[in-house]
Design an enzyme around this catalytic site. Structure first.
Site, mmCIF file in Angstrom:
data_model
loop_
_atom_site.group_PDB
_atom_site.id
_atom_site.type_symbol
_atom_site.label_atom_id
_atom_site.label_comp_id
_atom_site.label_asym_id
_atom_site.label_seq_id
_atom_site.Cartn_x
_atom_site.Cartn_y
_atom_site.Cartn_z
ATOM 1 C CB THR A 232 67.347 38.563 39.877
ATOM 2 O OG1 THR A 232 66.295 39.506 40.009
ATOM 3 C CG2 THR A 232 67.530 38.239 38.393
ATOM 4 C CB CYS A 233 62.902 35.455 40.866
ATOM 5 S SG CYS A 233 62.741 35.741 42.648
ATOM 6 N N GLY A 234 61.095 37.529 40.636
ATOM 7 C CA GLY A 234 60.113 38.581 40.812
ATOM 8 C C GLY A 234 60.292 39.336 42.112
ATOM 9 N N GLY A 236 62.497 37.755 44.875
ATOM 10 C CA GLY A 236 63.538 37.135 45.681
ATOM 11 C C GLY A 236 63.205 35.781 46.258
ATOM 12 C CD1 TRP A 261 59.912 42.835 36.730
ATOM 13 C CD2 TRP A 261 62.054 43.040 36.140
ATOM 14 N NE1 TRP A 261 59.952 43.591 35.581
ATOM 15 C CE2 TRP A 261 61.261 43.736 35.200
ATOM 16 C CE3 TRP A 261 63.449 43.049 35.990
ATOM 17 C CZ2 TRP A 261 61.815 44.413 34.116
ATOM 18 C CZ3 TRP A 261 63.993 43.713 34.903
ATOM 19 C CH2 TRP A 261 63.182 44.388 33.996
#
Length: 274
Positions: A232-234, A236, A261
């Site tokens: 996961t990240c901000g 994708g 996120w």
């Protein structure tokens, strides 16, 4: 291709392969606010793979979400991509958005795809041929077929379930200050913090001079216990950088939480940690 990355020398040696299709997956701008002076240059013969506008679900309020298999197939055919194409994808920041394009092809069932390690900056440093980005030409329609693999993508419901079961390890590629909730989110309206139980592995720690660290260094940094990995990240994108780094050192099942996120941080009913 057996490896998720290729180097510039390999690409130069294979440029005349009639099945090779070279895709430029560069972003015009990015949430990390990384700048480049190469935005009007491409590797000679590259085709633009527009993640933001073409290879995303533009009806979704979340940025960069995966398009339907039907749309992906239609747009890939327009780029002249075939079922037997050997695809190499790069971006103008070294390693940033190109892993997202690589992952999209994997989700759509195309295995013969790799990322150019170091991207356009590395290619230029080796003095290989470039050109000004031309007007978008019309390509002969390809016969690409999307074969969607749902195992490579996760929803918020699956993430919520995994908080309880801990069947998979959730890895967050964002910067440490955002993960700990002490830095502001680049997108307005999002809470700060991280998904409970996730571990932080900022994507920037896995790169050096726009290229992936050597495998022997990645092995020392990246610890796994054999469980499946979810990234996961901000939104994708940089999650896919982490995914490739882990793919270079181990074959655990890997998937991406596509909402990341941007989705989790705006939903008040979902739990967070700081």
């Amino acid at each position: 291709m057996t490896e998720p990355i290729v180097n510039a020398a390999w690409l130069q040696a294979n440029l005349k392969n009639p099945n090779l299709i070279l895709l430029d997956a560069s972003f015009k701008e990015n949430q990390s606010n990384i700048k480049t002076d190469l935005e009007n240059i491409q590797i000679k013969g590259a085709r633009f793979f527009d993640i933001k506008n073409t290879f995303s679900d533009n009806n979704n309020t979340l940025p960069n979400t995966i398009p339907s298999p039907e749309k992906f197939e239609f747009e890939a055919k327009k780029l002249g991509i075939n079922k037997n194409s050997t695809i190499v994808v790069y971006d103008n920041l070294g390693i940033y958005s190109s892993p997202r394009a690589w992952w999209l092809f994997k989700v759509m069932g195309h295995q013969n795809v790799a990322v150019l390690d170091g991207g356009l900056p590395e290619w230029i440093s080796q003095k290989y041929p470039v050109e000004s980005i031309p007007e978008i030409p019309n390509y002969a329609i390809g016969n690409f077929e999307a074969k969607f693999d749902p195992e490579l993508i996760k929803s918020k419901e699956q993430i919520l379930e995994n908080i309880q079961t801990k069947d998979s390890v959730l890895i967050d590629a964002r910067a440490e200050n955002r993960f700990k909730g002490i830095g502001s989110e680049p997108r307005p309206g999002l809470r700060s913090g991280h998904i409970p139980g996730s571990i932080n592995m900022p994507y920037t720690q896995l790169l050096r001079n726009g290229k992936f660290l050597p495998k022997e260094e990645l092995v020392k940094i990246l610890k796994t216990d054999g469980r499946p990995l979810i990234f996961t990240c901000g939104s994708g994108v940089t999650a896919c950088i982490d995914l490739i780094a882990y793919e270079l050192i181990g074959k655990n099942p890997k998937s991406v939480y596509d909402g990341s996120w941007t989705e989790w941080g705006q939903l008040e009913n979902l739990p967070i940690e700081n």
